[in-house]
Design an enzyme around this catalytic site. Sequence first.
Site, PDB file in Angstrom:
ATOM      1  N   TYR A   3     -34.720 -39.152  51.167  1.00 15.78           N
ATOM      2  CA  TYR A   3     -34.761 -37.958  52.016  1.00 15.78           C
ATOM      3  C   TYR A   3     -33.828 -38.115  53.207  1.00 15.78           C
ATOM      4  CZ  TYR A   3     -37.632 -34.013  50.884  1.00 15.78           C
ATOM      5  OH  TYR A   3     -38.063 -32.835  50.352  1.00 15.78           O
TER       6      TYR A   3
ATOM      7  N   GLU B 231     -33.010 -35.280  55.729  1.00 18.20           N
ATOM      8  CA  GLU B 231     -32.887 -34.032  56.499  1.00 18.20           C
ATOM      9  C   GLU B 231     -32.034 -34.240  57.734  1.00 18.20           C
ATOM     10  OE1 GLU B 231     -36.721 -32.395  57.340  1.00 18.20           O
ATOM     11  OE2 GLU B 231     -36.971 -31.646  55.291  1.00 18.20           O
TER      12      GLU B 231
ATOM     13  N   ASP C  87     -15.668 -16.134  48.549  1.00 20.07           N
ATOM     14  CA  ASP C  87     -16.541 -16.845  47.612  1.00 20.07           C
ATOM     15  C   ASP C  87     -15.674 -17.273  46.427  1.00 20.07           C
ATOM     16  OD1 ASP C  87     -18.335 -17.754  45.755  1.00 20.07           O
ATOM     17  OD2 ASP C  87     -19.791 -16.146  46.066  1.00 20.07           O
TER      18      ASP C  87
ATOM     19  N   THR D 290     -19.250 -22.929  44.703  1.00 20.80           N
ATOM     20  CA  THR D 290     -20.029 -23.872  43.916  1.00 20.80           C
ATOM     21  C   THR D 290     -19.116 -25.065  43.621  1.00 20.80           C
ATOM     22  OG1 THR D 290     -19.331 -22.823  41.860  1.00 20.80           O
ATOM     23  CG2 THR D 290     -21.436 -22.100  42.784  1.00 20.80           C
TER      24      THR D 290
ATOM     25  N   LYS E   2     -18.050 -25.277  38.619  1.00 19.04           N
ATOM     26  CA  LYS E   2     -17.329 -24.401  37.693  1.00 19.04           C
ATOM     27  C   LYS E   2     -15.945 -25.012  37.449  1.00 19.04           C
ATOM     28  CE  LYS E   2     -20.418 -20.701  39.050  1.00 19.04           C
ATOM     29  NZ  LYS E   2     -20.618 -19.379  39.683  1.00 19.04           N
TER      30      LYS E   2
ATOM     31  N   ARG F 257     -23.785 -29.670  39.678  1.00 25.82           N
ATOM     32  CA  ARG F 257     -24.279 -28.387  40.193  1.00 25.82           C
ATOM     33  C   ARG F 257     -24.559 -28.555  41.665  1.00 25.82           C
ATOM     34  NH1 ARG F 257     -25.205 -25.525  35.402  1.00 25.82           N
ATOM     35  NH2 ARG F 257     -25.344 -23.591  36.557  1.00 25.82           N
TER      36      ARG F 257
HETATM   37  C1  LIG Z   1     -21.707 -18.805  40.260  1.00 28.67           C
HETATM   38  C2  LIG Z   1     -21.511 -17.989  41.490  1.00 28.67           C
HETATM   39  C3  LIG Z   1     -22.428 -18.017  42.555  1.00 28.67           C
HETATM   40  C4  LIG Z   1     -23.779 -18.647  42.474  1.00 28.67           C
HETATM   41  O1  LIG Z   1     -23.875 -19.925  42.153  1.00 28.67           O
HETATM   42  P1  LIG Z   1     -25.258 -20.553  41.627  1.00 28.67           P
HETATM   43  O2  LIG Z   1     -24.978 -21.986  41.735  1.00 28.67           O
HETATM   44  O3  LIG Z   1     -25.445 -20.042  40.234  1.00 28.67           O
HETATM   45  O4  LIG Z   1     -26.344 -20.094  42.539  1.00 28.67           O
HETATM   46  C5  LIG Z   1     -22.112 -17.313  43.699  1.00 28.67           C
HETATM   47  N1  LIG Z   1     -20.978 -16.619  43.795  1.00 28.67           N
HETATM   48  C6  LIG Z   1     -20.104 -16.530  42.789  1.00 28.67           C
HETATM   49  C7  LIG Z   1     -18.857 -15.729  42.965  1.00 28.67           C
HETATM   50  C8  LIG Z   1     -20.345 -17.201  41.600  1.00 28.67           C
HETATM   51  O5  LIG Z   1     -19.482 -17.089  40.599  1.00 28.67           O
END
Ligand SMILES: *Cc1c(COP(=O)(O)O)cnc(C)c1O
Length: 420
Positions: A56, A58, A202, A228, A231, A237
């Site tokens: 942990y 925090e 994003d 994220t 991807k 993740r």
């Molecule tokens: C995948 C994605 C998210 C969310 O990610 P998670 O890890 O699934 O919560 C947010 N914004 C965009 C543009 C995404 O493609």
Amino acid sequence: MHNPPLPELTVADPELAGLVEAEAARQHASIRLIASENYVSTAVLEASGSVLTNKYSEGYVGRRYYEGQQVVDPIETLAVDRAKSLFGVEHANVQPYSGSPANLAVYLAFAQPGDTVMGLSLPMGGHLTHGWSVSATGRWFRSVRYGLRADTGRIDLDEVRDLARTERPKIIFCGGTAIPRTIDFPAFAEIAREVGAVLVADIAHIAGLIAGGAHPSPVGHAPVISTTTHKTLRGPRGAMLLTDAEHATAIDKAVFPGLQGGPHNHTTAAIAVALREASTPAFRDYAHAVVANARALAEALVERGFDLVTGGTDNHLILIDLTGKDIGGKPAAKALDAAGIELNYNAVPFDKRKPFDPSGIRLGTAAITTRGLTPAHMPVLAGWIDDVVKAAGAGDTATIGRVREQVTELVSGFPMPGFA
Ligand SMILES: *Cc1c(COP(=O)(O)O)cnc(C)c1O
């Protein structure tokens, strides 16, 4: 076999071990075209499966609420420093549990409940967390949505500007989940500046392309960048928030203590590993190969008579509009999955069908490029997709079975990290 192997799990919980093995074998035997997915390296798998999950922590480096941070602090520092240097940003927070919580932290940092926020509409390719109605972000904020031009399928920047001027949002999100074209960060920045909104890029889908120099960077245009890590960036993740110095404190406070408790240290370590991998020349080659594969696949699909949203792609992602094909996205996706070609059904812009039964399928080349497929394979793949979509409409299971065998044969020649 799963790699690293699972001898203890196999003894302690054979049922679960069997399922993990089955998933590894399934991933190995498939052509994985889900645009948000990838294969992480065995090094990333090892870090995320480590004893760091026991700890942990925090707080932030040097300012923790629990003792025993002698090792975790340097791990988080590594991840932060690597993120800053890879993307060229002043500040990085590597603690968000995933992309959705990272975006929630952005709202918490820069808006009050009921404030106006702006994002790309979900059925046009935005994300739930950009203010869609069923999401907390659409329920707790007054969300206005911009869309795409009907003639081009591209983001309508005139609409973005007009909406921003009349609605005066606190936050503008750019980026999304089904955008096959380059995002014009400077244009968004100009609009956000004019109306005094915080621009949030994003880059969840394209972070790896940006890191590898295969898509323009939002740095210098968007003061806050959300991504994220799993991807195209090919990490575990997780998520990161990258900011300039001015927005750093607000973001840190929003992530902790505003929204989360202890960071997932095993994930932080795996993010650090992935960021190191992403800073290598090999990863630059990978990012450009992802785009080259997507272009080649798009061209081959067009040659087969498929209608692509925007006519093609600039990145890793392709959106096929099946409206002219007498088959919906869902039955097409299910037939392709049966043939070993894994993707998802997806709404297309101005879709006339329902969200749970839309007109499109979405494809991405991040995972197959990690496997080692090249542009030379793309006409073959497009041919299989065409055969299966036609077969699905005609109830021709023999063709689907034939493609399944050909897929298995092709991918058996391409090793998968995580499977030996
Ligand atoms: C995948 C994605 C998210 C969310 O990610 P998670 O890890 O699934 O919560 C947010 N914004 C965009 C543009 C995404 O493609």
